[in-house]
Design a protein around this motif. Sequence first.
Motif, PDB file in Angstrom:
ATOM      1  N   TYR A 158       0.633  -1.078  -0.105  1.00 43.17           N
ATOM      2  CA  TYR A 158      -0.027  -0.054   0.070  1.00 43.17           C
ATOM      3  C   TYR A 158       0.734   1.174  -0.046  1.00 43.17           C
ATOM      4  O   TYR A 158       0.598   2.175  -0.680  1.00 43.17           O
ATOM      5  CB  TYR A 158      -0.981   0.064   1.218  1.00 43.17           C
ATOM      6  N   ALA A 159       2.083   1.248   0.750  1.00 43.36           N
ATOM      7  CA  ALA A 159       2.816   2.263   0.775  1.00 43.36           C
ATOM      8  C   ALA A 159       4.212   1.501   1.351  1.00 43.36           C
ATOM      9  O   ALA A 159       4.163   0.454   2.124  1.00 43.36           O
ATOM     10  CB  ALA A 159       2.550   3.391   1.603  1.00 43.36           C
ATOM     11  N   TYR A 160       5.155   2.244   1.298  1.00 47.03           N
ATOM     12  CA  TYR A 160       6.519   1.881   2.129  1.00 47.03           C
ATOM     13  C   TYR A 160       7.446   3.219   2.278  1.00 47.03           C
ATOM     14  O   TYR A 160       7.282   4.218   1.796  1.00 47.03           O
ATOM     15  CB  TYR A 160       7.192   0.768   1.323  1.00 47.03           C
ATOM     16  N   VAL A 161       8.198   2.882   3.491  1.00 51.52           N
ATOM     17  CA  VAL A 161       9.303   3.793   3.884  1.00 51.52           C
ATOM     18  C   VAL A 161      10.663   3.187   3.690  1.00 51.52           C
ATOM     19  O   VAL A 161      10.864   2.016   3.883  1.00 51.52           O
ATOM     20  CB  VAL A 161       9.112   4.470   5.153  1.00 51.52           C
ATOM     21  N   ILE A 162      11.544   3.959   2.927  1.00 50.08           N
ATOM     22  CA  ILE A 162      13.015   3.373   2.781  1.00 50.08           C
ATOM     23  C   ILE A 162      13.885   4.501   3.613  1.00 50.08           C
ATOM     24  O   ILE A 162      14.199   5.492   3.180  1.00 50.08           O
ATOM     25  CB  ILE A 162      13.409   3.327   1.277  1.00 50.08           C
ATOM     26  N   PHE A 163      14.550   4.116   4.668  1.00 53.32           N
ATOM     27  CA  PHE A 163      15.230   4.593   5.478  1.00 53.32           C
ATOM     28  C   PHE A 163      17.066   4.330   4.970  1.00 53.32           C
ATOM     29  O   PHE A 163      17.288   3.153   5.409  1.00 53.32           O
ATOM     30  CB  PHE A 163      15.353   4.273   6.882  1.00 53.32           C
ATOM     31  N   MET A 195      10.106  -0.372   5.510  1.00 50.40           N
ATOM     32  CA  MET A 195       9.026  -0.687   6.316  1.00 50.40           C
ATOM     33  C   MET A 195       7.921  -0.694   5.146  1.00 50.40           C
ATOM     34  O   MET A 195       7.733   0.118   4.278  1.00 50.40           O
ATOM     35  CB  MET A 195       8.532   0.510   6.997  1.00 50.40           C
ATOM     36  N   LEU A 196       7.189  -1.706   5.033  1.00 53.00           N
ATOM     37  CA  LEU A 196       6.263  -2.031   4.117  1.00 53.00           C
ATOM     38  C   LEU A 196       4.832  -1.999   4.781  1.00 53.00           C
ATOM     39  O   LEU A 196       4.596  -2.711   5.874  1.00 53.00           O
ATOM     40  CB  LEU A 196       6.516  -3.224   3.426  1.00 53.00           C
ATOM     41  N   PHE A 197       3.913  -1.431   4.021  1.00 52.11           N
ATOM     42  CA  PHE A 197       2.584  -1.147   4.847  1.00 52.11           C
ATOM     43  C   PHE A 197       1.656  -1.903   3.825  1.00 52.11           C
ATOM     44  O   PHE A 197       1.602  -1.680   2.564  1.00 52.11           O
ATOM     45  CB  PHE A 197       1.993   0.284   4.880  1.00 52.11           C
ATOM     46  N   GLU A 198       1.153  -2.850   4.470  1.00 54.14           N
ATOM     47  CA  GLU A 198       0.206  -3.982   3.361  1.00 54.14           C
ATOM     48  C   GLU A 198      -1.128  -3.413   3.282  1.00 54.14           C
ATOM     49  O   GLU A 198      -1.729  -3.504   2.070  1.00 54.14           O
ATOM     50  CB  GLU A 198      -0.157  -5.298   4.212  1.00 54.14           C
TER      51      GLU A 198
END
Length: 181
Positions: A60-65, A114-117
């Motif tokens: 659905y969305a994701y964050v890459i640090f 971080m992956l948002f399902e």
Amino acid sequence: MNSNYKNLRKTFIAILAIFLINLTTGQTKEDLKVISAAQETKTTYIKNNPELADLILNAYAYVIFPELKEGTYAKEGVAGQGALYSNGKVIGIVQVTQPDAGFDLEDKSFSQLMLFENERQFERLNKGDLKLVTDMHGVMMEKGQTKSFQFRDGMTVITLPHNKAQIDISVEGQSFSLTKF
């Protein structure tokens, strides 16, 4: 003279366009550095683990640090910034902090994905009340070796140590703040 005028005009238009793009997207020079580093980190994740490409594409969305750093003996906690993506486009910058009560004798740095399902956990990030707990993470023990990609409560966190000697990285207690463009 006419040629110089045309060149000056083109230069002015280019500078104006760059200014307007930055003004409308709200991205600072620092944001652009984070986004660029996040793109490189995404490439590294997929290169080391090709199955991540589908997970990222279907999230659905994701964050890459690109780089989170854990402090040394005199310092405490983890901090860093990452790029937030939705529908394949960058929509903001996320700041992560993680207070740490223990001591470390070496610097640790790692990347985090971080992956948002689904929308539910993503909305918690949007509202500023997302905080990770110990059992809500997957850890890459070494580059290319994945321990877990399982979603738990609508999200998963995958870390990639920058130093192969690191055995585990705790994401317990990480808090996030979001700046949307």
